[in-house]
Scaffold this motif. Structure first.
Motif, PDB file in Angstrom:
ATOM      1  N   LYS A   1       0.799  -1.219   0.000  1.00  0.00           N
ATOM      2  CA  LYS A   1       0.000   0.000   0.000  1.00  0.00           C
ATOM      3  C   LYS A   1       0.833   1.273   0.000  1.00  0.00           C
ATOM      4  O   LYS A   1       0.527   2.214  -0.750  1.00  0.00           O
ATOM      5  CB  LYS A   1      -0.968  -0.011   1.177  1.00  0.00           C
ATOM      6  CG  LYS A   1      -2.081  -1.043   1.038  1.00  0.00           C
ATOM      7  CD  LYS A   1      -3.039  -0.995   2.214  1.00  0.00           C
ATOM      8  CE  LYS A   1      -4.153  -2.030   2.053  1.00  0.00           C
ATOM      9  NZ  LYS A   1      -5.091  -2.011   3.219  1.00  0.00           N
ATOM     10  N   PRO A   2       1.903   1.380   0.818  1.00  0.00           N
ATOM     11  CA  PRO A   2       2.718   2.601   0.765  1.00  0.00           C
ATOM     12  C   PRO A   2       3.363   2.814  -0.600  1.00  0.00           C
ATOM     13  O   PRO A   2       3.431   3.952  -1.083  1.00  0.00           O
ATOM     14  CB  PRO A   2       3.767   2.383   1.857  1.00  0.00           C
ATOM     15  CG  PRO A   2       3.145   1.400   2.795  1.00  0.00           C
ATOM     16  CD  PRO A   2       2.341   0.492   1.915  1.00  0.00           C
ATOM     17  N   ALA A   3       3.842   1.732  -1.222  1.00  0.00           N
ATOM     18  CA  ALA A   3       4.444   1.857  -2.554  1.00  0.00           C
ATOM     19  C   ALA A   3       3.401   2.314  -3.563  1.00  0.00           C
ATOM     20  O   ALA A   3       3.671   3.180  -4.415  1.00  0.00           O
ATOM     21  CB  ALA A   3       5.064   0.527  -2.974  1.00  0.00           C
ATOM     22  N   GLU A   4       2.222   1.734  -3.477  1.00  0.00           N
ATOM     23  CA  GLU A   4       1.147   2.134  -4.385  1.00  0.00           C
ATOM     24  C   GLU A   4       0.773   3.595  -4.190  1.00  0.00           C
ATOM     25  O   GLU A   4       0.482   4.314  -5.156  1.00  0.00           O
ATOM     26  CB  GLU A   4      -0.058   1.231  -4.153  1.00  0.00           C
ATOM     27  CG  GLU A   4       0.181  -0.217  -4.568  1.00  0.00           C
ATOM     28  CD  GLU A   4      -0.898  -1.160  -4.063  1.00  0.00           C
ATOM     29  OE1 GLU A   4      -1.751  -0.697  -3.259  1.00  0.00           O
ATOM     30  OE2 GLU A   4      -0.894  -2.342  -4.447  1.00  0.00           O
ATOM     31  N   GLN A   5       0.806   4.055  -2.952  1.00  0.00           N
ATOM     32  CA  GLN A   5       0.486   5.455  -2.677  1.00  0.00           C
ATOM     33  C   GLN A   5       1.518   6.380  -3.303  1.00  0.00           C
ATOM     34  O   GLN A   5       1.166   7.416  -3.891  1.00  0.00           O
ATOM     35  CB  GLN A   5       0.419   5.701  -1.165  1.00  0.00           C
ATOM     36  CG  GLN A   5       0.022   7.125  -0.786  1.00  0.00           C
ATOM     37  CD  GLN A   5      -0.131   7.311   0.714  1.00  0.00           C
ATOM     38  OE1 GLN A   5      -0.105   6.344   1.481  1.00  0.00           O
ATOM     39  NE2 GLN A   5      -0.281   8.551   1.148  1.00  0.00           N
ATOM     40  N   LEU A   6       2.791   6.001  -3.210  1.00  0.00           N
ATOM     41  CA  LEU A   6       3.830   6.841  -3.791  1.00  0.00           C
ATOM     42  C   LEU A   6       3.741   6.859  -5.311  1.00  0.00           C
ATOM     43  O   LEU A   6       3.995   7.890  -5.938  1.00  0.00           O
ATOM     44  CB  LEU A   6       5.208   6.360  -3.328  1.00  0.00           C
ATOM     45  CG  LEU A   6       5.523   6.572  -1.845  1.00  0.00           C
ATOM     46  CD1 LEU A   6       6.886   6.002  -1.499  1.00  0.00           C
ATOM     47  CD2 LEU A   6       5.469   8.049  -1.476  1.00  0.00           C
ATOM     48  N   VAL A   7       3.395   5.724  -5.907  1.00  0.00           N
ATOM     49  CA  VAL A   7       3.208   5.695  -7.359  1.00  0.00           C
ATOM     50  C   VAL A   7       2.055   6.609  -7.753  1.00  0.00           C
ATOM     51  O   VAL A   7       2.108   7.330  -8.766  1.00  0.00           O
ATOM     52  CB  VAL A   7       2.964   4.258  -7.853  1.00  0.00           C
ATOM     53  CG1 VAL A   7       2.526   4.252  -9.314  1.00  0.00           C
ATOM     54  CG2 VAL A   7       4.222   3.413  -7.677  1.00  0.00           C
ATOM     55  N   ALA A   8       1.000   6.618  -6.955  1.00  0.00           N
ATOM     56  CA  ALA A   8      -0.182   7.415  -7.278  1.00  0.00           C
ATOM     57  C   ALA A   8       0.028   8.905  -7.040  1.00  0.00           C
ATOM     58  O   ALA A   8      -0.543   9.741  -7.755  1.00  0.00           O
ATOM     59  CB  ALA A   8      -1.375   6.934  -6.448  1.00  0.00           C
ATOM     60  N   GLU A   9       0.869   9.264  -6.059  1.00  0.00           N
ATOM     61  CA  GLU A   9       0.936  10.653  -5.618  1.00  0.00           C
ATOM     62  C   GLU A   9       2.246  11.364  -5.952  1.00  0.00           C
ATOM     63  O   GLU A   9       2.405  12.538  -5.636  1.00  0.00           O
ATOM     64  CB  GLU A   9       0.708  10.727  -4.103  1.00  0.00           C
ATOM     65  CG  GLU A   9      -0.654  10.204  -3.672  1.00  0.00           C
ATOM     66  CD  GLU A   9      -0.856  10.273  -2.167  1.00  0.00           C
ATOM     67  OE1 GLU A   9       0.017  10.840  -1.474  1.00  0.00           O
ATOM     68  OE2 GLU A   9      -1.886   9.759  -1.683  1.00  0.00           O
ATOM     69  N   THR A  10       3.193  10.661  -6.572  1.00  0.00           N
ATOM     70  CA  THR A  10       4.472  11.272  -6.910  1.00  0.00           C
ATOM     71  C   THR A  10       4.823  10.960  -8.358  1.00  0.00           C
ATOM     72  O   THR A  10       4.055  10.325  -9.075  1.00  0.00           O
ATOM     73  CB  THR A  10       5.605  10.748  -5.995  1.00  0.00           C
ATOM     74  OG1 THR A  10       5.916   9.396  -6.362  1.00  0.00           O
ATOM     75  CG2 THR A  10       5.211  10.811  -4.528  1.00  0.00           C
ATOM     76  N   ALA A  11       6.010  11.388  -8.764  1.00  0.00           N
ATOM     77  CA  ALA A  11       6.482  11.125 -10.128  1.00  0.00           C
ATOM     78  C   ALA A  11       7.002   9.699 -10.300  1.00  0.00           C
ATOM     79  O   ALA A  11       7.417   9.325 -11.409  1.00  0.00           O
ATOM     80  CB  ALA A  11       7.575  12.124 -10.497  1.00  0.00           C
ATOM     81  N   VAL A  12       7.009   8.909  -9.228  1.00  0.00           N
ATOM     82  CA  VAL A  12       7.467   7.521  -9.320  1.00  0.00           C
ATOM     83  C   VAL A  12       6.604   6.744 -10.307  1.00  0.00           C
ATOM     84  O   VAL A  12       5.375   6.798 -10.260  1.00  0.00           O
ATOM     85  CB  VAL A  12       7.424   6.850  -7.931  1.00  0.00           C
ATOM     86  CG1 VAL A  12       7.591   5.335  -8.054  1.00  0.00           C
ATOM     87  CG2 VAL A  12       8.515   7.416  -7.038  1.00  0.00           C
TER      88      VAL A  12
END
Length: 355
Positions: free
Chosen positions: A284-295
Motif C-alpha cells: 500500500k505505501p508503494a502504491e500510494q507513492l506511485v499514485a501521488e508522486t512522479a514515481v
C-alpha cells in the motif's frame, strides 16, 4: 532467456551475469546442492544424522550449504511466505527446537519467540546445542531514521541487527555456524570447513564485488524504499543512502503521514523514477507513492528473511535472491539500467508493481 552481460563495465562474465541469465533453469542448476523444495537440506546420507533447525532463512541457507555432503539435516523453522522478523509461531516450534540436536538463531533481542525458546531449553536443561550466528559480528548503530522507540540489539540495545545484508559481515555468521556444526558432528569437520571456505570465497565475496560494481556505476547515491528499515548495512557497506518508508526494524508498523511526506521530498529532490518495495510487506505505501508522486513503478527488495513458494521450488537461497531480486532492483532504482534490461528474461513483467 536473456544473454545480456555487464560488458560495459567488466570484460568477463561475473557470477552475477551467469545467475541473471535465467530465473528458473539456471537457478535450479546452480542450486542443485541446496536440497529439496521443502526448505530442507539434502542430508546426503541415511536421514539418521543430527537435525539442525534455524530461526531465520538466511542462516538456514548458510547452514545447509556448510552441511552439504554430510548426514546433518538442516530445517528452516519459518514457514514459506512469511517474514522471519516479527513472526510469532505457536508452541509447536518450541517442540521442534527441543527435539533438534542444534538450534541456529540470530542472537538475543531479535526474535522474541526464539529468546523464549532458548530460555525454555535452559530452564528444562535440554541439551539442544545453541549456535548464535551474531557472535563476534561488528554491528552498526541504529539509523537516525528509525522509530525512536525501537531498541535494537546488542549492548544497550542500540545496534541494528540486520548485519547479514552486508556480505562481508555475513562471513562471520558462516564461521559461527561452521564451529557449531563441527562441535555437533566433529567427524565431518573437514567437509564443514571446506564448504564454508568455498561459500565465503566463491559466493559471499563475489556478491560483495557485484554489489560494489552496481553502486559504483550509479550517478545517484539515494535509494527510496517502501519497505522496513532493514537495509542500513547495504548503505554502510557501499556508500549509499537507503531511505526506508517504514521506520520500524521489523516488517510491521504503520506508515505515518510524515513518512510519506519525507519520501515525497526525497523522490522529488533526487528525480527518482522507481522505488523498491518489500516482498513480504504490504504494498500500500508503494502504491500510494506511485499514485501521488512522479514515481513510475516499484520493484522487489528483500532482506533475505523469507521465501516465496516459487523460490523454494527453484531452490533459491541467499545467493540466488541477491542476484534475481535485490541486484536487479538496485540497478533500476539507481538508474543504472531501464527495467526492461534488468534481471532475467521476463523480470520486469513479473515484478513491476507486483502484488
Amino acid at each position: 532467456m536473456t544473454n545480456r552481460t555487464r560488458s560495459e563495465t567488466s570484460p568477463s562474465l561475473s557470477r552475477r551475469d551467469v545467475l541473471l541469465a535465467g530465473s528458473g533453469a539456471v537457478a535450479t542448476g546452480l542450486a542443485g546442492c541446496l536440497g529439496g523444495a521443502t526448505n530442507r537440506a539434502d542430508p546426503g546420507g541415511s536421514g539418521d544424522g543430527p537435525v539442525v533447525v534455524a530461526s531465520f532463512f538466511s542462516f538456514f541457507d548458510f547452514a545447509r550449504k556448510i552441511a552439504d555432503g554430510t548426514p546433518v539435516e538442516v530445517r528452516n523453522l519459518i514457514p514459506t511466505g512469511l517474514h522471519g522478523h516479527g513472526w510469532e509461531p505457536n508452541a509447536s516450534i518450541t517442540r521442534d527446537i527441543i527435539e533438534a540436536d542444534a538450534f541456529v538463531h540470530v542472537g538475543p533481542d531479535f526474535q522474541p519467540w526464539a529468546d523464549r525458546a532458548i530460555q525454555t531449553l535452559k530452564d528444562d536443561n535440554v541439551d539442544t546445542q545453541l549456535v548464535n550466528v551474531r557472535e563476534g559480528v561488528e554491528l552498526v548503530d541504529l539509523a537516525a531514521s528509525l522509530d525512536p522507540e525501537e531498541e535494537g540489539v546488542g549492548d544497550g540495545r542500540g545496534k541494528d541487527p540486520h548485519f547479514w545484508l552486508d556480505p562481508d559481515r555475513a562471513k562471520q555468521s558462516v564461521d559461527n555456524i561452521t564451529e557449531g556444526l563441527v562441535e555437533l558432528a566433529p567427524e565431518h569437520e573437514s567437509t564443514f570447513r571446506e564448504n564454508a571456505s568455498t561459500y565465503k570465497s566463491e559466493v559471499l565475496e563475489q556478491i560483495d564485488r557485484d554489489y560494489q560494481s552496481i553502486f559504483d556505476a550509479a550517478d545517484r547515491d539515494v535509494v527510496q524504499l517502501a519497505a522496513h528499515n532493514a537495509f542500513q548495512y547495504v548503505g554502510a557497506r557501499y556508500g549509499v543512502q537507503m531511505r526506508p518508508l517504514v521506520v520500524n526494524l521489523a516488517a510491521s508498523g504503520d506508515v505515518k503521514p510524515s513518512d510519506i511526506t519525507e519520501a515525497k521530498r526525497v523522490i522529488d529532490e533526487n528525480d527518482i523514477e522507481y522505488i523498491g518495495a518489500g516482498v513480504f510487506e504490504t504494498r500500500k505505501p508503494a502504491e500510494q507513492l506511485v499514485a501521488e508522486t512522479a514515481v513510475e513503478g516499484y520493484y522487489p527488495v528483500t532482506p533475505y528473511a523469507g521465501v516465496r513458494e516459487d523460490w523454494v521450488e527453484n531452490n533459491w537461497g541467499y545467493e540466488e535472491i541477491a542476484y534475481q531480486i535485490n541486484m536487479p532492483t538496485f540497478e533500476v532504482v539507481l538508474g543504472n539500467r531501464p527495467p526492461e534490461e534488468a534481471g532475467y528474461d521476463g523480470w520486469n513483467e513479473e515484478w513491476r508493481n507486483f502484488q
